[in-house]
Design a protein around this motif. Structure first.
Motif, PDB file in Angstrom:
ATOM      1  N   ARG A  65       0.833  -1.101  -0.009  1.00  0.00           N
ATOM      2  CA  ARG A  65      -0.079   0.087  -0.213  1.00  0.00           C
ATOM      3  C   ARG A  65       0.854   1.289   0.008  1.00  0.00           C
ATOM      4  O   ARG A  65       1.686   1.423   0.823  1.00  0.00           O
ATOM      5  CB  ARG A  65      -1.037   0.014   1.312  1.00  0.00           C
ATOM      6  N   THR A  66       0.702   2.137  -0.946  1.00  0.00           N
ATOM      7  CA  THR A  66       1.507   3.246  -1.242  1.00  0.00           C
ATOM      8  C   THR A  66       1.656   4.100   0.202  1.00  0.00           C
ATOM      9  O   THR A  66       2.790   4.315   0.586  1.00  0.00           O
ATOM     10  CB  THR A  66       1.062   4.119  -2.307  1.00  0.00           C
ATOM     11  N   SER A  67       0.459   4.400   0.676  1.00  0.00           N
ATOM     12  CA  SER A  67       0.413   5.331   1.609  1.00  0.00           C
ATOM     13  C   SER A  67       1.209   4.773   2.840  1.00  0.00           C
ATOM     14  O   SER A  67       2.100   5.466   3.775  1.00  0.00           O
ATOM     15  CB  SER A  67      -0.933   5.585   2.087  1.00  0.00           C
ATOM     16  N   ASP A  68       1.176   3.319   3.091  1.00  0.00           N
ATOM     17  CA  ASP A  68       2.041   2.845   4.390  1.00  0.00           C
ATOM     18  C   ASP A  68       3.669   2.644   3.709  1.00  0.00           C
ATOM     19  O   ASP A  68       4.219   2.935   4.911  1.00  0.00           O
ATOM     20  CB  ASP A  68       1.691   1.440   4.662  1.00  0.00           C
ATOM     21  N   PHE A  69       3.792   2.811   2.625  1.00  0.00           N
ATOM     22  CA  PHE A  69       5.086   2.886   2.363  1.00  0.00           C
ATOM     23  C   PHE A  69       5.821   4.422   2.704  1.00  0.00           C
ATOM     24  O   PHE A  69       6.756   4.333   3.405  1.00  0.00           O
ATOM     25  CB  PHE A  69       5.490   2.757   0.806  1.00  0.00           C
ATOM     26  N   ASP A  70       4.881   5.143   2.506  1.00  0.00           N
ATOM     27  CA  ASP A  70       5.269   6.673   2.790  1.00  0.00           C
ATOM     28  C   ASP A  70       5.350   6.732   4.131  1.00  0.00           C
ATOM     29  O   ASP A  70       6.570   7.540   4.718  1.00  0.00           O
ATOM     30  CB  ASP A  70       3.950   7.700   2.298  1.00  0.00           C
ATOM     31  N   ASP A  71       4.629   6.247   4.966  1.00  0.00           N
ATOM     32  CA  ASP A  71       4.612   6.491   6.601  1.00  0.00           C
ATOM     33  C   ASP A  71       5.782   5.621   6.895  1.00  0.00           C
ATOM     34  O   ASP A  71       6.393   6.380   7.945  1.00  0.00           O
ATOM     35  CB  ASP A  71       3.348   5.573   7.149  1.00  0.00           C
ATOM     36  N   ALA A  72       6.417   4.606   6.324  1.00  0.00           N
ATOM     37  CA  ALA A  72       7.594   4.032   7.000  1.00  0.00           C
ATOM     38  C   ALA A  72       8.896   4.644   6.497  1.00  0.00           C
ATOM     39  O   ALA A  72       9.856   4.680   7.255  1.00  0.00           O
ATOM     40  CB  ALA A  72       7.691   2.634   6.384  1.00  0.00           C
ATOM     41  N   VAL A  73       8.933   5.631   5.532  1.00  0.00           N
ATOM     42  CA  VAL A  73       9.977   6.188   5.203  1.00  0.00           C
ATOM     43  C   VAL A  73      10.146   7.805   5.196  1.00  0.00           C
ATOM     44  O   VAL A  73      10.947   8.500   4.865  1.00  0.00           O
ATOM     45  CB  VAL A  73      10.584   5.907   3.795  1.00  0.00           C
ATOM     46  N   ALA A  74       8.809   8.156   5.634  1.00  0.00           N
ATOM     47  CA  ALA A  74       8.774   9.907   5.291  1.00  0.00           C
ATOM     48  C   ALA A  74       9.918  10.494   6.190  1.00  0.00           C
ATOM     49  O   ALA A  74       9.966  10.200   7.316  1.00  0.00           O
ATOM     50  CB  ALA A  74       7.477  10.128   5.928  1.00  0.00           C
TER      51      ALA A  74
END
Length: 293
Positions: free
Chosen positions: A218-227
């Motif tokens: 899930r794109t949004s979860d990828f963002d959360d992990a590396v933001a």
């Protein structure tokens, strides 16, 4: 300095650990890290970086969407000194136009391309003809112009517009278009663009819970992990040395996720930690002297 809870329970809570069944089903281990790896990175940061209150403030352009785009696109795959020189030349060029690069939005940036007859003229004037790839890549100047137009189509002309888009939950759509430009597919430049603007995607949409590990894919979860982390070669080298692995065995996203997890464990600002690690690993001073306070 705030103490870290070293218990295995606490480390497990802040580590994104995949189960064996999930690995067997072929899920990617981009974010997978063990409690031991996280603890090793935290210990290395405490040893090397000192008091977080003394870290240099990270660079950024909170009032210039133009410089955020330029820096983010041109910083990929190169030594950062080249980007520093480019930004310096852009600022000088804008002074010559009676403008202010540090207040430029998307409209002003597009205007510089019109004034200089397009991406090739822009690259020649600012003395940087780098391409997004050595094989069939486009000029980075063209990528900058394309990104400016993409942001404009989404109504993003200033950093303030970008902040409003985050609050409205529109960043994921903008990111998809940003990453479609040649050389930006990895989304590292997108993440760095947000960092330079001081906008973090984790606030893009409301979360019902923050104690669940990411569901990979899930794109949004990828963002959360590396933001808030730009996993360039300095960050990756530091993380690889801290956890005892070869650089080739450490993915960009795992390195970024570990840095963000370390920031969360200690209560550090994640962008400030990223900057402190980068300065330390590149041999630059990373903290103020107490006598300078």
């Amino acid at each position: 300095m705030r103490p870290i809870a070293h218990s295995s329970t606490r480390m497990s809570q802040i580590s994104a650990v995949l189960t064996r069944d999930e690995i067997a089903r072929g899920r990617k281990e981009m974010y997978y890290h063990t409690p031991r790896e996280l603890e090793s990175l935290v210990n290395a940061c405490e040893r090397d970086l000192g008091d977080d209150a003394l870290w240099f403030s990270p660079d950024g352009y909170p009032a210039s969407l133009a410089l955020c785009i330029i820096d983010a696109v041109f910083s990929i795959g190169v030594k950062y000194v080249g980007v520093v020189n480019l930004v310096r030349r852009y600022r000088a060029y804008r002074v010559g136009q009676t403008g202010n690069a540090d207040a430029d939005g998307g409209l002003e940036l597009m205007g510089t391309f019109e004034h200089l007859d397009g991406p090739e003229g822009w690259a020649a004037k600012l003395e940087n003809k780098q391409r997004t790839s050595t094989k069939s890549g486009i000029l980075k100047s063209e990528a900058v112009l394309r990104e400016a137009h993409i942001l404009a189509r989404h109504g993003i002309w200033t950093v303030r517009d970008l902040l409003a888009a985050r609050q409205a939950g529109r960043l994921s759509d903008i990111k998809a278009d940003w990453c479609a430009v040649p050389g930006q597919r990895s989304a590292i430049s997108w993440s760095y663009f947000l960092m330079l603007a001081r906008v973090l995607p984790e606030d893009d949409v409301p979360r019902a819970s923050t104690d669940k590990r990411p569901q990979l894919g899930r794109t949004s979860d990828f963002d959360d992990a590396v933001a808030g982390v730009k996993p360039d070669r300095m960050i990756k080298r530091y993380v690889a040395n801290a956890i005892g692995v070869g650089g080739a065995g450490l993915s960009d996203r795992k390195a970024a996720a570990l840095v963000k997890a370390a920031a969360g464990a200690k209560g550090w600002d994640v962008i400030a930690l990223d900057h402190a690690i980068w300065r330390f690993e590149s041999g630059r001073p990373h903290e103020l002297k107490r006598e300078d306070w």
